[in-house]
Enzyme design. Structure first.
Site, short mmCIF file in Angstrom:
data_model
loop_
_atom_site.label_atom_id
_atom_site.label_comp_id
_atom_site.label_asym_id
_atom_site.label_seq_id
_atom_site.Cartn_x
_atom_site.Cartn_y
_atom_site.Cartn_z
N GLU A 1 0.71 -1.70 -0.07
CA GLU A 1 0.17 -0.34 -0.14
C GLU A 1 1.01 0.96 0.00
O GLU A 1 2.29 1.19 -0.45
CB GLU A 1 -1.04 0.02 1.16
N LYS B 1 -0.30 4.08 -5.48
CA LYS B 1 0.51 2.94 -5.70
C LYS B 1 2.08 3.03 -6.67
O LYS B 1 2.57 1.69 -6.71
CB LYS B 1 -0.10 1.76 -4.88
#
Length: 269
Positions: free
Chosen positions: A3, A57
């Protein structure tokens, strides 16, 4: 899946070794990732790296004539090697640098991506993304505005990149616990005070994880090959049946749309 903290940790780890150096060539052992490795990456030769950035991301390597867009997928990681160590089964991409370093991409499940684009603006993987959670744009007022008429549970809404980027399963669970909000609450039911608090704790949880090098549960490694240590500080995620660190109530785990959700029945309302 890595993440935001894991991707930012990777960015900070590789940046000093890439910026100012030149990519001598790329060695692609297996280009069959989530999408095929772009042809332009195969052809890299004597190409300076101007910057290493992040959006959501995605890692963004700025080159004179375009950008490499890297996504770590479900199990990817990037390491900086000081020598050409023998590649193992899941080591798919190497960037060989002029300073003697090698950027090695490892991805057991091959859900990651190495893409090329001339211009970032308008690229399909970067279009329609919400604000960065650590930016000033993401705050309680913004969150309340986006939640006001949303008739869905708050946890999956937090994980929607159109609302805010980079808050995946781990950090949505941890942030909702820190804010005392039940993950099944309707987003529209959150008060102004709850939205203010939730925006604040999302920032705090992400920053703390970045400080600890992210969370390693299985595959993720920092650029120096070390795991992320935030896993030792997780309050609810992955702790089904264990006592809540605040009240002692056993942590509950449920699953929605193939996603595990962890929470404390007593602390989260």
């Amino acid at each position: 899946m890595p993440e935001l903290p894991e991707v930012e940790t990777s960015r900070r780890g590789i940046e000093p070794h890439l910026v100012g150096a030149t990519i001598l060539h790329a060695h692609i052992r297996n280009g069959r990732l989530r999408w095929p490795v772009s042809d332009e990456i195969y052809r890299l030769s004597d190409t300076p790296v101007l910057s290493v950035q992040r959006r959501a991301k995605y890692l963004l390597l700025e080159l004179p004539d375009g950008w490499i867009i890297i996504h770590l997928g479900m199990s990817g990681s990037l390491r900086i090697l000081s020598e050409a160590l023998p590649a193992e089964k899941h080591d798919h991409v190497d960037l060989v640098m002029s300073n003697g370093k090698i950027l090695r991409y490892t991805d057991p499940r091959r859900f990651g991506a190495w893409l090329w684009t001339k211009e970032l603006e308008g690229h399909n993987v970067l279009a329609h993304l919400g604000p960065e959670p650590l930016s000033d744009e993401f705050n309680g007022e913004y969150l309340q505005q986006k939640c006001a008429k949303k008739k869905t549970a708050i946890k999956p809404w937090l994980m929607d990149n159109k609302l805010v980027v980079g808050v995946g399963n781990i950090y949505a669970s941890e942030s909702l616990f820190a804010a005392g909000i039940h993950p099944d609450r309707l987003a529209s039911s959150l008060s102004t005070a709850e939205c203010d608090l939730l925006a604040q704790v999302i920032k705090a949880v992400l920053l703390r994880s970045i400080e600890q090098g992210g969370t390693t549960l299985k595959d993720f490694l920092q650029s120096d090959g070390k795991p992320g240590y935030f896993a030792q500080e997780l309050q609810v995620y992955g702790r089904k049946g264990e006592p809540c660190r605040v009240c002692g109530t056993p942590i509950v785990a449920t699953k929605h749309a193939q996603r595990a959700t962890f929470y404390c029945r007593h602390c989260q309302k």
